[in-house]
Design an enzyme around this catalytic site. Structure first.
Site, PDB file in Angstrom:
ATOM      1  N   LYS A 190     -28.549  19.219 139.694  1.00  0.00           N
ATOM      2  CA  LYS A 190     -29.974  19.434 139.447  1.00  0.00           C
ATOM      3  C   LYS A 190     -30.735  18.905 140.651  1.00  0.00           C
ATOM      4  O   LYS A 190     -30.306  17.941 141.292  1.00  0.00           O
ATOM      5  CB  LYS A 190     -30.402  18.657 138.198  1.00  0.00           C
ATOM      6  CG  LYS A 190     -31.697  19.125 137.601  1.00  0.00           C
ATOM      7  CD  LYS A 190     -31.496  20.216 136.571  1.00  0.00           C
ATOM      8  CE  LYS A 190     -32.821  20.726 136.031  1.00  0.00           C
ATOM      9  NZ  LYS A 190     -32.667  21.759 135.031  1.00  0.00           N
ATOM     10  N   VAL A 242     -43.779  27.725 120.424  1.00  0.00           N
ATOM     11  CA  VAL A 242     -43.580  29.187 120.418  1.00  0.00           C
ATOM     12  C   VAL A 242     -43.825  29.750 121.812  1.00  0.00           C
ATOM     13  O   VAL A 242     -44.566  30.702 121.998  1.00  0.00           O
ATOM     14  CB  VAL A 242     -44.450  29.891 119.344  1.00  0.00           C
ATOM     15  CG1 VAL A 242     -43.936  29.533 117.968  1.00  0.00           C
ATOM     16  CG2 VAL A 242     -45.923  29.524 119.481  1.00  0.00           C
TER      17      VAL A 242
HETATM   18  P1  NAD Z   1     -42.523  27.262 127.365  1.00  0.00           P
HETATM   19  O1  NAD Z   1     -43.373  26.423 128.245  1.00  0.00           O
HETATM   20  O2  NAD Z   1     -42.535  28.742 127.512  1.00  0.00           O
HETATM   21  O3  NAD Z   1     -42.859  26.945 125.822  1.00  0.00           O
HETATM   22  C1  NAD Z   1     -42.970  25.674 125.293  1.00  0.00           C
HETATM   23  C2  NAD Z   1     -44.006  25.723 124.181  1.00  0.00           C
HETATM   24  O4  NAD Z   1     -43.987  24.474 123.488  1.00  0.00           O
HETATM   25  C3  NAD Z   1     -45.419  25.941 124.691  1.00  0.00           C
HETATM   26  O5  NAD Z   1     -46.038  26.987 123.949  1.00  0.00           O
HETATM   27  C4  NAD Z   1     -46.100  24.592 124.430  1.00  0.00           C
HETATM   28  O6  NAD Z   1     -47.484  24.724 124.154  1.00  0.00           O
HETATM   29  C5  NAD Z   1     -45.331  24.088 123.242  1.00  0.00           C
HETATM   30  N1  NAD Z   1     -45.353  22.643 123.025  1.00  0.00           N
HETATM   31  C6  NAD Z   1     -45.350  21.656 123.947  1.00  0.00           C
HETATM   32  N2  NAD Z   1     -45.341  20.451 123.340  1.00  0.00           N
HETATM   33  C7  NAD Z   1     -45.321  20.686 122.007  1.00  0.00           C
HETATM   34  C8  NAD Z   1     -45.292  19.846 120.859  1.00  0.00           C
HETATM   35  N3  NAD Z   1     -45.299  18.523 120.943  1.00  0.00           N
HETATM   36  N4  NAD Z   1     -45.285  20.439 119.636  1.00  0.00           N
HETATM   37  C9  NAD Z   1     -45.307  21.791 119.524  1.00  0.00           C
HETATM   38  N5  NAD Z   1     -45.332  22.633 120.583  1.00  0.00           N
HETATM   39  C10 NAD Z   1     -45.335  22.083 121.812  1.00  0.00           C
HETATM   40  O7  NAD Z   1     -41.041  26.674 127.533  1.00  0.00           O
HETATM   41  P2  NAD Z   1     -39.665  27.374 127.150  1.00  0.00           P
HETATM   42  O8  NAD Z   1     -39.112  28.036 128.346  1.00  0.00           O
HETATM   43  O9  NAD Z   1     -39.848  28.156 125.884  1.00  0.00           O
HETATM   44  O10 NAD Z   1     -38.767  26.099 126.869  1.00  0.00           O
HETATM   45  C11 NAD Z   1     -38.822  25.416 125.628  1.00  0.00           C
HETATM   46  C12 NAD Z   1     -37.727  24.366 125.586  1.00  0.00           C
HETATM   47  O11 NAD Z   1     -36.461  24.995 125.763  1.00  0.00           O
HETATM   48  C13 NAD Z   1     -37.797  23.294 126.679  1.00  0.00           C
HETATM   49  O12 NAD Z   1     -37.306  22.085 126.172  1.00  0.00           O
HETATM   50  C14 NAD Z   1     -36.857  23.825 127.747  1.00  0.00           C
HETATM   51  O13 NAD Z   1     -36.361  22.780 128.556  1.00  0.00           O
HETATM   52  C15 NAD Z   1     -35.781  24.403 126.865  1.00  0.00           C
HETATM   53  N6  NAD Z   1     -34.968  25.430 127.533  1.00  0.00           N
HETATM   54  C16 NAD Z   1     -35.527  26.552 128.019  1.00  0.00           C
HETATM   55  C17 NAD Z   1     -34.727  27.508 128.636  1.00  0.00           C
HETATM   56  C18 NAD Z   1     -35.301  28.807 129.159  1.00  0.00           C
HETATM   57  O14 NAD Z   1     -34.500  29.681 129.514  1.00  0.00           O
HETATM   58  N7  NAD Z   1     -36.606  28.979 129.212  1.00  0.00           N
HETATM   59  C19 NAD Z   1     -33.345  27.293 128.763  1.00  0.00           C
HETATM   60  C20 NAD Z   1     -32.783  26.132 128.216  1.00  0.00           C
HETATM   61  C21 NAD Z   1     -33.609  25.199 127.609  1.00  0.00           C
END
Ligand code: NAD
Length: 349
Positions: free
Chosen positions: A81, A183
């Protein structure tokens, strides 16, 4: 600052590289936890850290997580990373990204980057001008690669179905109540897939307008972001932040299943036993959320198209089944079983 070797998250990293470029202002850390299975793959985080020691900890913790994630996804990739330290204004220039690309290139392919928090696909394009050891670049229709979010959502969806089958004995999500925290790209995608199956959904997001709009579209209910983990549902799916499963949240859980896409869901390692002690079926986060890395790894390796990505994502529920079966047989928490399996796969078991 403690010596690097004394950091709790050091965990026998193969290499930790520090880069500075006074001309462009680049300050970056590239942590390589393991190359046992192949080049260390993991995204670059662009973040402002009040204390630089926190940047080191973040790089180490995330790098080890990628070793585990890639191994459990069956990818021929190790774990690494990068963290690029942002100033308070989060200034990022093409020159700085080029200098970062040169830093990656100097490692000769031992580390392969992609997007993480604060980095876009356009940034990957800028980095790719200086190195070929980059993925997550925009790709054409039908090719592996591009935005990892939909692939992650698909893997989480299949993992949720596997959990429903194991915990509730149901072959589909129809009528099953799933509470989704966050979401965004992953949680929103998951909600759409589950809604198509006729699941009963409750959605929450700190951005209440976003949650309400999706709930309206899918005929779902909404809950307050602070309350979603404790609602009475069949499945709770954390898809927002990490470290949300702490002692208090676990004690308040009313769902028999926790299966979601957020990284690093457990606040501390002891939370694995807390979940297990409450009889909750837990899908270890780095196992269920590997769809995105499968997508970008196949892009980098030039191994296959979207159909191959989809095929490999169908192996996620199988891996979860292995973890749950060993957990049931040994009485050990699922998260600990997954760590043990991953350690074996990277030759450290
Ligand atoms: P994103 O930014 O598109 O969505 C995250 C959402 O969570 C946002 O709508 C935000 O407003 C909301 N949020 C933030 N804090 C919150 C809280 N306390 N309560 C409720 N909602 C909250 O991010 P993403 O890409 O959907 O990623 C979401 C999670 O999945 C993260 O932990 C990320 O590390 C993990 N992840 C994502 C991927 C990927 O491919 N995008 C891959 C592996 C892991």
């Amino acid at each position: 600052m403690a010596a690097l070797w004394d950091y709790p998250d050091f965990d026998e990293h193969e290499g930790v590289h520090f880069f500075t470029d006074p001309v462009t202002g680049l300050q970056a850390i590239i942590a390589i936890h393991s190359t046992h299975l192949g080049p260390a793959a993991g995204g670059t985080r662009f973040w402002h850290y009040a204390d630089k020691a926190d940047a080191v900890t973040d790089a180490l913790r995330l790098s080890r997580g990628m070793s585990f994630k890639n191994a459990m996804a069956g990818l021929p990739m190790g774990g690494g990373k990068a963290v690029v330290l942002a100033d308070g204004a989060r200034t990022k220039t093409p020159e700085m990204l080029a200098a970062f690309g040169r830093a990656i290139d100097s490692l000769g392919g031992k580390y392969v980057t992609a997007e993480d928090v604060g980095m876009s696909d356009a940034d990957m394009v800028a980095i790719a001008r200086a190195t070929r050891h980059v993925s997550g670049l925009p790709v054409g229709e039908g090719h592996a690669g591009g935005d990892p979010g939909p692939s992650t959502a698909r893997g989480v969806y299949l993992g949720v179905l596997a959990a429903i089958k194991r915990a509730l004995g149901k072959d589909s999500a129809a009528g099953v109540h799933v509470a989704i925290q966050g979401v965004g790209s992953v949680g929103g995608g998951l909600a759409r897939l589950l809604a198509a199956d006729g699941a009963k959904l409750t959605l929450a997001d700190v951005n209440g307008v976003k949650a309400a709009a999706l709930a309206h579209e899918l005929g779902a209910a909404t809950a307050h972001a602070n309350e979603i983990l404790a609602i009475e549902a069949d499945v709770v799916s954390p898809c927002a932040l990490g470290a949300i499963l702490d002692a208090g949240a676990i004690a308040a859980l009313r769902a028999p299943v926790v299966a979601g896409g957020a990284n690093n869901q457990l606040a501390v390692p002891a939370d694995a036993a807390r979940l297990h002690g409450r009889g909750v079926l837990y899908a270890p986060d780095y196992v269920i959320n590997a769809g995105g890395i499968i997508n970008v790894a196949l892009e980098y390796l030039g191994q296959g198209d979207r159909a191959e990505v989809a095929r490999r994502i169908t192996l996620i529920p199988e891996r979860l089944e292995q973890v749950w079966a060993e957990s049931a047989a040994t009485g050990d928490p699922a998260a600990d079983v997954a760590d043990r399996m991953a350690m074996r796969l990277i030759g450290r078991g």
